[in-house]
Design a protein around this motif. Structure first.
Motif, PDB file in Angstrom:
ATOM      1  N   PRO A  94      40.543  52.402  39.962  1.00 32.47           N
ATOM      2  CA  PRO A  94      41.206  52.868  40.991  1.00 32.47           C
ATOM      3  C   PRO A  94      42.689  52.793  40.557  1.00 32.47           C
ATOM      4  N   ALA A  95      43.501  53.703  40.809  1.00 34.54           N
ATOM      5  CA  ALA A  95      44.764  53.992  40.431  1.00 34.54           C
ATOM      6  C   ALA A  95      45.627  52.525  40.687  1.00 34.54           C
ATOM      7  N   ALA A  96      45.501  51.893  41.866  1.00 39.57           N
ATOM      8  CA  ALA A  96      46.242  50.742  42.309  1.00 39.57           C
ATOM      9  C   ALA A  96      45.806  49.380  41.318  1.00 39.57           C
ATOM     10  N   ARG A  97      44.807  49.553  40.799  1.00 41.45           N
ATOM     11  CA  ARG A  97      44.174  48.381  39.835  1.00 41.45           C
ATOM     12  C   ARG A  97      45.111  48.811  38.458  1.00 41.45           C
ATOM     13  N   LYS A  98      45.101  49.769  37.957  1.00 39.72           N
ATOM     14  CA  LYS A  98      45.735  50.123  37.005  1.00 39.72           C
ATOM     15  C   LYS A  98      47.275  49.836  37.093  1.00 39.72           C
ATOM     16  N   ASP A  99      47.955  50.200  37.960  1.00 39.72           N
ATOM     17  CA  ASP A  99      49.278  49.764  38.441  1.00 39.72           C
ATOM     18  C   ASP A  99      49.360  48.384  38.374  1.00 39.72           C
ATOM     19  N   ALA A 100      48.486  47.707  38.854  1.00 40.89           N
ATOM     20  CA  ALA A 100      48.408  46.204  38.782  1.00 40.89           C
ATOM     21  C   ALA A 100      48.498  45.747  37.279  1.00 40.89           C
ATOM     22  N   VAL A 101      47.628  46.169  36.662  1.00 39.91           N
ATOM     23  CA  VAL A 101      47.592  45.873  34.914  1.00 39.91           C
ATOM     24  C   VAL A 101      49.178  46.017  34.394  1.00 39.91           C
ATOM     25  N   ARG A 102      49.519  47.126  34.640  1.00 35.96           N
ATOM     26  CA  ARG A 102      50.778  47.527  34.120  1.00 35.96           C
ATOM     27  C   ARG A 102      52.042  46.435  34.539  1.00 35.96           C
ATOM     28  N   ARG A 103      51.747  45.932  36.103  1.00 35.51           N
ATOM     29  CA  ARG A 103      52.986  45.245  36.360  1.00 35.51           C
ATOM     30  C   ARG A 103      52.847  43.747  35.724  1.00 35.51           C
ATOM     31  N   LEU A 104      51.279  43.419  35.679  1.00 33.65           N
ATOM     32  CA  LEU A 104      51.078  42.019  35.149  1.00 33.65           C
ATOM     33  C   LEU A 104      51.436  42.186  33.548  1.00 33.65           C
ATOM     34  N   ALA A 105      51.308  43.089  32.840  1.00 39.80           N
ATOM     35  CA  ALA A 105      51.625  43.202  31.489  1.00 39.80           C
ATOM     36  C   ALA A 105      53.043  42.810  31.139  1.00 39.80           C
ATOM     37  N   GLU A 106      54.053  43.175  32.313  1.00 41.28           N
ATOM     38  CA  GLU A 106      55.552  42.969  32.060  1.00 41.28           C
ATOM     39  C   GLU A 106      55.700  41.438  32.097  1.00 41.28           C
ATOM     40  N   ARG A 107      54.932  40.334  32.523  1.00 42.01           N
ATOM     41  CA  ARG A 107      55.068  39.174  32.701  1.00 42.01           C
ATOM     42  C   ARG A 107      54.263  38.322  31.816  1.00 42.01           C
ATOM     43  N   TYR A 108      52.839  38.932  31.578  1.00 38.42           N
ATOM     44  CA  TYR A 108      52.035  38.028  30.981  1.00 38.42           C
ATOM     45  C   TYR A 108      51.285  38.692  29.828  1.00 38.42           C
ATOM     46  N   ARG A 109      50.698  38.006  28.862  1.00 36.05           N
ATOM     47  CA  ARG A 109      49.652  38.570  28.020  1.00 36.05           C
ATOM     48  C   ARG A 109      48.413  38.735  28.609  1.00 36.05           C
ATOM     49  N   LEU A 110      47.853  39.788  28.201  1.00 32.19           N
ATOM     50  CA  LEU A 110      46.516  40.102  29.155  1.00 32.19           C
ATOM     51  C   LEU A 110      45.290  40.173  28.073  1.00 32.19           C
ATOM     52  N   GLY A 111      44.158  39.582  28.687  1.00 32.85           N
ATOM     53  CA  GLY A 111      42.970  39.860  28.106  1.00 32.85           C
ATOM     54  C   GLY A 111      41.755  40.141  28.982  1.00 32.85           C
ATOM     55  N   LEU A 112      40.629  40.669  28.467  1.00 36.31           N
ATOM     56  CA  LEU A 112      39.627  41.025  29.384  1.00 36.31           C
ATOM     57  C   LEU A 112      38.208  40.399  28.867  1.00 36.31           C
ATOM     58  N   LEU A 113      37.519  39.906  29.407  1.00 34.04           N
ATOM     59  CA  LEU A 113      36.256  39.341  29.223  1.00 34.04           C
ATOM     60  C   LEU A 113      35.110  39.715  30.234  1.00 34.04           C
ATOM     61  N   SER A 114      34.135  40.606  29.648  1.00 31.44           N
ATOM     62  CA  SER A 114      32.958  41.446  30.630  1.00 31.44           C
ATOM     63  C   SER A 114      31.646  40.896  30.265  1.00 31.44           C
ATOM     64  N   ASN A 115      31.158  40.792  31.121  1.00 28.76           N
ATOM     65  CA  ASN A 115      29.346  40.710  30.832  1.00 28.76           C
ATOM     66  C   ASN A 115      28.951  42.097  30.892  1.00 28.76           C
ATOM     67  N   PHE A 116      28.778  42.649  29.803  1.00 26.43           N
ATOM     68  CA  PHE A 116      28.188  44.005  29.576  1.00 26.43           C
ATOM     69  C   PHE A 116      27.346  44.129  28.768  1.00 26.43           C
ATOM     70  N   ASP A 117      26.117  44.840  28.876  1.00 29.18           N
ATOM     71  CA  ASP A 117      25.025  44.876  28.102  1.00 29.18           C
ATOM     72  C   ASP A 117      24.797  45.960  26.932  1.00 29.18           C
ATOM     73  N   ASP A 118      25.880  46.707  26.765  1.00 30.75           N
ATOM     74  CA  ASP A 118      26.176  47.757  25.733  1.00 30.75           C
ATOM     75  C   ASP A 118      27.572  47.653  24.947  1.00 30.75           C
ATOM     76  N   SER A 119      27.711  47.309  24.015  1.00 31.27           N
ATOM     77  CA  SER A 119      29.085  47.354  23.419  1.00 31.27           C
ATOM     78  C   SER A 119      29.860  48.728  23.220  1.00 31.27           C
ATOM     79  N   LYS A 120      29.142  49.895  22.744  1.00 28.47           N
ATOM     80  CA  LYS A 120      29.796  50.997  22.743  1.00 28.47           C
ATOM     81  C   LYS A 120      30.289  51.454  24.023  1.00 28.47           C
ATOM     82  N   THR A 121      29.653  51.585  25.160  1.00 32.99           N
ATOM     83  CA  THR A 121      29.958  51.976  26.400  1.00 32.99           C
ATOM     84  C   THR A 121      30.900  51.056  27.104  1.00 32.99           C
ATOM     85  N   GLY A 122      30.879  49.565  26.801  1.00 36.51           N
ATOM     86  CA  GLY A 122      31.825  48.749  27.355  1.00 36.51           C
ATOM     87  C   GLY A 122      33.517  49.257  27.022  1.00 36.51           C
ATOM     88  N   TRP A 123      33.491  49.289  25.513  1.00 33.45           N
ATOM     89  CA  TRP A 123      34.790  49.782  25.058  1.00 33.45           C
ATOM     90  C   TRP A 123      35.157  51.127  25.384  1.00 33.45           C
TER      91      TRP A 123
END
Length: 249
Positions: free
Chosen positions: A120-149
């Motif tokens: 959703p657009a609001a979540r992407k905006d949140a990521v952009r705002r967070l990236a201005e102040r913090y380093r960001l990481g992502l950790l996902s339980n997902f069972d296919d590497s290619k599609t996850g990326w």
């Protein structure tokens, strides 16, 4: 207070909409699933031995078996392996053919998952705002590497994350502490310097708290944290709320 924010992927950064999947009727229920898209390949491979009810019974049993192993051992078992086990139990014994077909079915299934997944657009905006102040990481339980990326690339904010782990790459799965520790090593930060954000109490909140991270729980329906799970440091209903919460805390 924090130097980095680490996000879960599904139901945190992205949503997936099962209403975009075809409906199949089995055991008196209508099920939204990618299965109708993979059945022609299974039918062609099994020929006269093809039986929908037999396939669904075995496929469902393998799915439950894998979920049990994941929860018991904290490991990731891939979608490819799920199809390998299913095909073997259906009587296919040519390993090279089983692996070829399992990969085809995986790609069909994962195309369907990817097509009904979006940020959703609001979540992407949140990521952009967070990236201005913090380093960001992502950790996902997902069972296919290619599609996850690919799903991460589809969000349009992948470049904001300096550390990304898809569980299929490590064959580890939240809440296994080793996968959280790998993220901390990639960020080169202590656990107390990181806030983890996710929607599942046991995997996300419990897993993060167990290694010393702070945790924000996305509880869309304002439910209490389940008994026996460590209390989160923050409770929000959507990732979009997080930037304002952190700025005002």
């Amino acid at each position: 207070m924090f130097k980095a924010i680490v996000l879960d992927l599904f139901d945190t950064l992205v949503n997936w909409d099962p209403d975009g999947l075809p409906v199949m009727h089995w055991k008196g229920r209508d099920i939204r699933s990618t299965v109708p898209w993979i059945l022609p390949k299974v039918n062609a491979a099994l020929g006269a031995n093809y039986d929908l009810d037999v396939f669904m019974t075995i496929y469902s049993a393998v799915y439950e078996e894998i979920n049990h192993e994941r929860e018991r051992d904290g490991v990731e078992i891939t979608c490819f392996e799920r199809f390998v086990r299913t095909l073997q139990r259906l009587g296919l014994d040519d390993n090279s053919e089983v692996e070829r077909l399992a990969e085809e079915l995986t790609r069909i299934h994962m195309r369907g998952v990817r097509n009904v997944t979006s940020a959703p657009a609001a979540r992407k905006d949140a990521v952009r705002r967070l990236a201005e102040r913090y380093r960001l990481g992502l950790l996902s339980n997902f069972d296919d590497s290619k599609t996850g990326w690919e799903i991460m690339a589809d969000t349009g904010v992948k470049d904001k994350f300096e550390a990304i782990i898809i569980s299929a790459d490590l064959r580890l799965r939240k809440p296994n502490p080793k996968i959280f520790e790998r993220m901390l090593a990639m960020l080169n930060l202590a656990a107390r310097e990181v806030l983890f954000v996710g929607d599942t109490p046991h995997h996300d909140v419990g897993g993060a708290k167990a290694v010393g991270m702070s945790a924000a729980w996305i509880s869309r329906h304002a439910l209490p944290i389940p008994e026996g799970v460590a209390q989160p440091d923050y409770i929000i209903r959507d990732l979009a709320e997080l930037p304002d919460l952190l700025e005002n805390s």
